[in-house]
Every structure is written in C-alpha cells, then in structure tokens.
Design a protein around this motif. Structure first.
Motif, PDB file in Angstrom:
ATOM      1  N   TRP A  43     130.459  11.027 -18.698  1.00 56.70           N
ATOM      2  CA  TRP A  43     130.435   9.898 -19.627  1.00 56.70           C
ATOM      3  C   TRP A  43     131.727   9.090 -19.534  1.00 56.70           C
ATOM      4  O   TRP A  43     131.727   7.895 -19.819  1.00 56.70           O
ATOM      5  CB  TRP A  43     130.235  10.379 -21.058  1.00 56.70           C
ATOM      6  CG  TRP A  43     128.841  10.767 -21.382  1.00 56.70           C
ATOM      7  CD1 TRP A  43     128.319  12.028 -21.429  1.00 56.70           C
ATOM      8  CD2 TRP A  43     127.751   9.883 -21.709  1.00 56.70           C
ATOM      9  NE1 TRP A  43     126.987  11.990 -21.752  1.00 56.70           N
ATOM     10  CE2 TRP A  43     126.610  10.689 -21.931  1.00 56.70           C
ATOM     11  CE3 TRP A  43     127.641   8.499 -21.831  1.00 56.70           C
ATOM     12  CZ2 TRP A  43     125.371  10.146 -22.263  1.00 56.70           C
ATOM     13  CZ3 TRP A  43     126.407   7.954 -22.175  1.00 56.70           C
ATOM     14  CH2 TRP A  43     125.291   8.772 -22.385  1.00 56.70           C
ATOM     15  N   ARG A  44     132.797   9.702 -19.133  1.00 52.20           N
ATOM     16  CA  ARG A  44     134.092   9.028 -19.113  1.00 52.20           C
ATOM     17  C   ARG A  44     134.355   8.298 -17.802  1.00 52.20           C
ATOM     18  O   ARG A  44     134.741   7.125 -17.808  1.00 52.20           O
ATOM     19  CB  ARG A  44     135.210  10.053 -19.336  1.00 52.20           C
ATOM     20  CG  ARG A  44     135.041  10.925 -20.572  1.00 52.20           C
ATOM     21  CD  ARG A  44     136.104  12.009 -20.586  1.00 52.20           C
ATOM     22  NE  ARG A  44     135.830  13.051 -21.559  1.00 52.20           N
ATOM     23  CZ  ARG A  44     136.179  12.994 -22.836  1.00 52.20           C
ATOM     24  NH1 ARG A  44     136.795  11.934 -23.303  1.00 52.20           N
ATOM     25  NH2 ARG A  44     135.906  13.995 -23.650  1.00 52.20           N
ATOM     26  N   SER A  45     134.144   8.994 -16.682  1.00 48.94           N
ATOM     27  CA  SER A  45     134.602   8.444 -15.412  1.00 48.94           C
ATOM     28  C   SER A  45     133.493   8.026 -14.454  1.00 48.94           C
ATOM     29  O   SER A  45     133.785   7.469 -13.399  1.00 48.94           O
ATOM     30  CB  SER A  45     135.509   9.469 -14.709  1.00 48.94           C
ATOM     31  OG  SER A  45     134.810  10.674 -14.469  1.00 48.94           O
ATOM     32  N   ASP A  49     132.237   0.212 -18.176  1.00 47.85           N
ATOM     33  CA  ASP A  49     132.898   0.036 -19.467  1.00 47.85           C
ATOM     34  C   ASP A  49     131.927  -0.223 -20.610  1.00 47.85           C
ATOM     35  O   ASP A  49     132.126   0.272 -21.726  1.00 47.85           O
ATOM     36  CB  ASP A  49     133.905  -1.122 -19.391  1.00 47.85           C
ATOM     37  CG  ASP A  49     135.050  -0.837 -18.430  1.00 47.85           C
ATOM     38  OD1 ASP A  49     135.183   0.337 -17.999  1.00 47.85           O
ATOM     39  OD2 ASP A  49     135.784  -1.773 -18.083  1.00 47.85           O
ATOM     40  N   LYS A  78     129.591   4.667 -24.566  1.00 45.71           N
ATOM     41  CA  LYS A  78     129.889   5.866 -23.779  1.00 45.71           C
ATOM     42  C   LYS A  78     131.049   6.671 -24.354  1.00 45.71           C
ATOM     43  O   LYS A  78     131.021   7.914 -24.329  1.00 45.71           O
ATOM     44  CB  LYS A  78     130.174   5.500 -22.327  1.00 45.71           C
ATOM     45  CG  LYS A  78     131.467   4.717 -22.099  1.00 45.71           C
ATOM     46  CD  LYS A  78     131.798   4.672 -20.624  1.00 45.71           C
ATOM     47  CE  LYS A  78     133.209   4.140 -20.400  1.00 45.71           C
ATOM     48  NZ  LYS A  78     133.658   4.302 -19.012  1.00 45.71           N
ATOM     49  N   GLU A  79     132.073   6.002 -24.886  1.00 41.79           N
ATOM     50  CA  GLU A  79     133.199   6.741 -25.450  1.00 41.79           C
ATOM     51  C   GLU A  79     132.760   7.570 -26.648  1.00 41.79           C
ATOM     52  O   GLU A  79     133.240   8.690 -26.856  1.00 41.79           O
ATOM     53  CB  GLU A  79     134.318   5.779 -25.870  1.00 41.79           C
ATOM     54  CG  GLU A  79     134.981   5.033 -24.724  1.00 41.79           C
ATOM     55  CD  GLU A  79     134.218   3.792 -24.325  1.00 41.79           C
ATOM     56  OE1 GLU A  79     133.166   3.493 -24.954  1.00 41.79           O
ATOM     57  OE2 GLU A  79     134.648   3.115 -23.363  1.00 41.79           O
ATOM     58  N   ARG A  80     131.842   7.010 -27.445  1.00 36.90           N
ATOM     59  CA  ARG A  80     131.357   7.755 -28.607  1.00 36.90           C
ATOM     60  C   ARG A  80     130.503   8.941 -28.168  1.00 36.90           C
ATOM     61  O   ARG A  80     130.524  10.000 -28.812  1.00 36.90           O
ATOM     62  CB  ARG A  80     130.542   6.826 -29.524  1.00 36.90           C
ATOM     63  CG  ARG A  80     130.084   7.508 -30.819  1.00 36.90           C
ATOM     64  CD  ARG A  80     131.272   7.921 -31.664  1.00 36.90           C
ATOM     65  NE  ARG A  80     130.908   8.658 -32.865  1.00 36.90           N
ATOM     66  CZ  ARG A  80     130.767   9.995 -32.904  1.00 36.90           C
ATOM     67  NH1 ARG A  80     130.950  10.722 -31.813  1.00 36.90           N
ATOM     68  NH2 ARG A  80     130.446  10.579 -34.047  1.00 36.90           N
ATOM     69  N   ALA A  82     130.937  10.683 -25.399  1.00 40.46           N
ATOM     70  CA  ALA A  82     131.863  11.716 -24.940  1.00 40.46           C
ATOM     71  C   ALA A  82     132.490  12.438 -26.129  1.00 40.46           C
ATOM     72  O   ALA A  82     132.608  13.673 -26.127  1.00 40.46           O
ATOM     73  CB  ALA A  82     132.955  11.089 -24.068  1.00 40.46           C
ATOM     74  N   ARG A  83     132.859  11.700 -27.155  1.00 41.45           N
ATOM     75  CA  ARG A  83     133.462  12.325 -28.344  1.00 41.45           C
ATOM     76  C   ARG A  83     132.446  13.183 -29.079  1.00 41.45           C
ATOM     77  O   ARG A  83     132.795  14.211 -29.659  1.00 41.45           O
ATOM     78  CB  ARG A  83     134.035  11.249 -29.270  1.00 41.45           C
ATOM     79  CG  ARG A  83     134.743  11.824 -30.500  1.00 41.45           C
ATOM     80  CD  ARG A  83     135.714  10.822 -31.084  1.00 41.45           C
ATOM     81  NE  ARG A  83     135.073   9.600 -31.521  1.00 41.45           N
ATOM     82  CZ  ARG A  83     134.519   9.439 -32.725  1.00 41.45           C
ATOM     83  NH1 ARG A  83     134.486  10.441 -33.593  1.00 41.45           N
ATOM     84  NH2 ARG A  83     133.984   8.286 -33.062  1.00 41.45           N
ATOM     85  N   ARG A 159     132.907  -0.797 -12.952  1.00 43.05           N
ATOM     86  CA  ARG A 159     133.517  -0.771 -14.273  1.00 43.05           C
ATOM     87  C   ARG A 159     133.230  -2.041 -15.078  1.00 43.05           C
ATOM     88  O   ARG A 159     132.801  -1.983 -16.216  1.00 43.05           O
ATOM     89  CB  ARG A 159     135.038  -0.563 -14.149  1.00 43.05           C
ATOM     90  CG  ARG A 159     135.408   0.826 -13.627  1.00 43.05           C
ATOM     91  CD  ARG A 159     134.948   1.925 -14.584  1.00 43.05           C
ATOM     92  NE  ARG A 159     135.135   3.265 -14.025  1.00 43.05           N
ATOM     93  CZ  ARG A 159     134.201   3.957 -13.419  1.00 43.05           C
ATOM     94  NH1 ARG A 159     132.970   3.454 -13.267  1.00 43.05           N
ATOM     95  NH2 ARG A 159     134.434   5.159 -12.940  1.00 43.05           N
TER      96      ARG A 159
END
Length: 415
Positions: A43-45, A49, A78-80, A82-83, A159
């Motif tokens: 999810w991060r890499s 974006d 995506k950041e959410r 991953a968290r 990205r």
C-alpha cells in the motif's frame, strides 16, 4: 547455532498475513510473521499517490475493526489503508518482525518441518504460510524494446503526472489501475492514449447500493450460481468518489481509447481490431448486473429506488467510431508508456513440492500439495473474494482451522 523454532511461520505482513495471525492467535497456535519491509508495504510503495481502496470503508476491512475517521461509503486513500493494517496488527498484538527477508524455505531432513533461511538467521517451523499476496512481481509484455527511446514503467512505479517526462502518455491496460491513471493524467492536461483488452465492467453502484453489496446478495463473490469468469481486467474503482468505469466517457473526456496493443515495429504500435468488441463485452457485463439487481429487488420486495438513467449507454466517441489500428508514437509525441498489466508470482524462495510445472501454486483452498505449506491471499484461492480484504480474512480462518486439525493429529498418542 541452533535455529529458533516455532509452530507456524507466516511470510508477509499485509492483509493476508495479519488475518492469518489473528486466527492463529485465537487458537493459541504459536507463530511468527516475517515482513521484508514494513507492515502493509505494498500500500505504501507499490501504489500511486492518489490511489484509494477499490471498495467502500464499510466493506473493505476486517470484521473486528471499523474505520474511526472515514465515512462508511468513503473509499479510503492508500495511506489510511496502510494505517488500518498497522492498527489492526497492534490491536491483535501480532508477532510481526519487519525488515526480515525470507530467502529460502526447504523441508527438514529426517524430521518434520521446514528450515526457513532469512536475512536475520534461520527459523525452524512445522508449517509455513505464504501470505505474500497477488502483487508480487510487476508483469508486462516485452513488446516495445527497452532501447526504443521511451520511458517505460509498470503501474506500480507510477506516482503522479508531474513525475513523468513532458509529452503524451500511453497507458496499456483496461483494469482499475489503467483507467484511474489515464483519467488522472488527462485531468492534469496530458494527451493520453489508453489501450484496453477484454474486460469485466460492472456498475460502481446501482439503486443506492455499491457493487460490492450486489456481489454479495447476488452470490457473485462465491460464484456458486454462476460460471467463474476467466481472469480478465476488472474495471471498477473508487477513483473520484467512486464512479462506474466507462470507456466511452473517457473517450469524450479527450482520452484516445485503443484496442489491445499487440506488436511494435520501428516506432509504430500495432493495435488489434478489437476495441468495439471489447467495449461491447464490457457493456454486456454491466447490463447483466442491472438485470440481475432488478430481478433481486422484485423477487425480495426490497424498497430500493429505481435508477432508469443507469441503463443509458453514452454515444460512441470518435476514437471508438473510428478506432486506430496503429499508433506512430513519435508523431503522437508519446514519451512515456505505463504498463498497467498486472503482476506475476515469484515463489522462488519456496523450495518445496507445491507447484505446477508453470510455477503456479498447486493447492486446494490454500492447502498445498506439500504437507505443511499453505497459500493465502491469492486470486481465486477459494472464490473471487480471496484476494480482496474481507475475503482473505475468511480464507485465513479456514486455513487456521486446518492447521489446528493437523496439530491434533501430530499430538495424538494411542492410550
């Protein structure tokens, strides 16, 4: 040096590995989870974006934790996501070790279990669960030579528009990734060509229900009443708040939609004469869902508002009326090619007898042909939900139950 020992070793700390850990913990089965980078690393890499989850927050989660800051019908970024998995791993106190790469797994000699060689030493495990998911190694056809003068990247390396060279962009792939990237690039002012093949194109929502809900009530997650579909691009996404993917709409927005890219010769791409057929195939899938949904509503007497406008098919844009059969990349000013063509497996680290001749896992519901080896999170492991967030949680429960049964056999002693 004596190797560390555990009952079950899980490789991967994404959604599959965390789900597996939860069920093993509930059964008091000792285990370790190894992750070569960070929790939920893909999810991060391996995402661009602006990526959001493909399903709404009420659905794209595990049963025992809801999103506390995202509306149920929102598509989490995506950041959410991953968290979310980080939070979940903390909630269940998953025994995860990050930055540990599994290099090789092989069966022990003269005793049960497996030797797991890692970047931090050896571990001996009675069982190993490969929970590395479906997104392992980027895959794209070697159609355009690497030295042809174009920047070529896989969608997992994309990205944002500003990171690309100036000029037009060719996106190859009609699934969720290709559609979202093409639309984002067009909105950023880029000239975009989008090459698509055969695809499955359902409505994002219909009659005030998201498609994931219709998948559930119509039995399409399980595919018991329907013939399982061959693996083709799944054109549905949560981009822009969640809208139905429509290649005609993309064409009217200025994206030149093409048929399938088949060959390259001296700067010119050869395009298959299949665009109209591919779009028609997608339309049929879309309309089939509407028909089945209407029949379900009538059959069950459910009060869901009619949506007659959903049946309207937009007129063909010029790129569909007069499809291109070749594309001179230099004349079109294409500088970048993005291959949104999926991934392939890489189980080279798993040195056991658990694979078909083509390298794909040999298993039934994740239980492999090699006793003690399991697979989790792969497409169609059990059904079409298996590689989705909620689906792999239930698959993990089944595998954990099997592990518990096997442990009971091993522990048996005749009175």
């Amino acid at each position: 040096m004596t190797a560390e020992k555990t009952d079950t070793l899980i490789v991967g700390a994404g959604q599959a590995g965390i789900a597996m850990s939860e069920h093993l913990t509930a059964m008091d089965i000792p285990h370790i989870v190894l992750e070569r980078r960070r929790v939920a690393e893909s999810w991060r890499s391996q995402r661009w974006d602006s990526l959001v989850a493909n399903g709404p927050a009420w659905h794209d989660r595990f049963p025992n934790l809801e999103f506390d800051d995202v509306g149920p019908d929102t598509f989490p970024p995506k950041e959410r996501m991953a968290r979310y998995f980080e939070d979940y791993a903390g909630m269940i106190d998953a025994p995860i070790r990050t930055n540990v790469e599994v290099k090789r797994v092989s069966r022990c000699e003269g005793r049960p279990g497996f030797i797991v060689e890692t970047s931090k030493g050896e571990i001996e495990a009675q069982r190993v669960v490969a929970a590395t998911g479906p997104f392992q190694v980027p895959s794209y056809p070697q159609i355009v030579p690497e030295d042809a003068g174009f920047d070529q990247i896989h969608s997992s390396s994309y990205r944002n528009p500003d990171a690309l060279a100036d000029g037009a962009v060719l996106v190859v792939g009609g699934g969720a990734s290709g559609c979202q990237i093409a639309e984002e690039l067009r909105r950023a002012g880029r000239e975009v060509y989008l090459s698509i093949g055969e695809h499955y194109r359902p409505p994002r929502s219909y009659r005030n229900r998201d498609y994931v809900w219709w998948l559930g009530v119509l039995g399409k997650w399980d595919e018991i009443k329907t013939t399982p579909k061959k693996h083709i691009a799944f054109a549905v996404s949560g981009y822009d708040g969640g809208r139905t993917v429509d290649f005609r709409r993309l064409g009217h927005a200025g994206i030149t939609v093409l048929g399938m890219t088949v060959a390259y010769d001296d700067g010119v791409l050869q395009i298959a004469d299949d665009l109209i057929e591919n779009i028609k195939f997608g339309d049929e899938a879309y309309l089939d869902v509407l028909r089945e949904a209407d029949a379900y509503v009538e059959r069950n007497g459910i009060d869901l508002p009619p949506e007659p406008e959903a049946w309207t098919i937009e007129p063909d844009p010029d790129c569909v009326k007069n499809p291109l059969h070749e594309l001179d990349l230099a004349k079109a000013n294409v500088k970048t090619i993005i291959w949104a063509t999926g991934f392939k497996f890489d189980f080279s680290w798993l040195q056991v007898n658990a694979f078909h001749e083509d390298g794909t896992p040999f298993h039934k519901r994740g239980i492999s042909a090699e006793t003690g080896i399991y697979f989790l999170g792969l497409p169609e492991l059990t059904n079409r939900a298996s590689s989705f967030i909620y689906g792999c949680w239930y698959d993990a429960k089944y595998i954990a139950t099997h592990i518990g049964v096997q442990r009971a056999y091993v522990a048996y002693e005749k009175a």
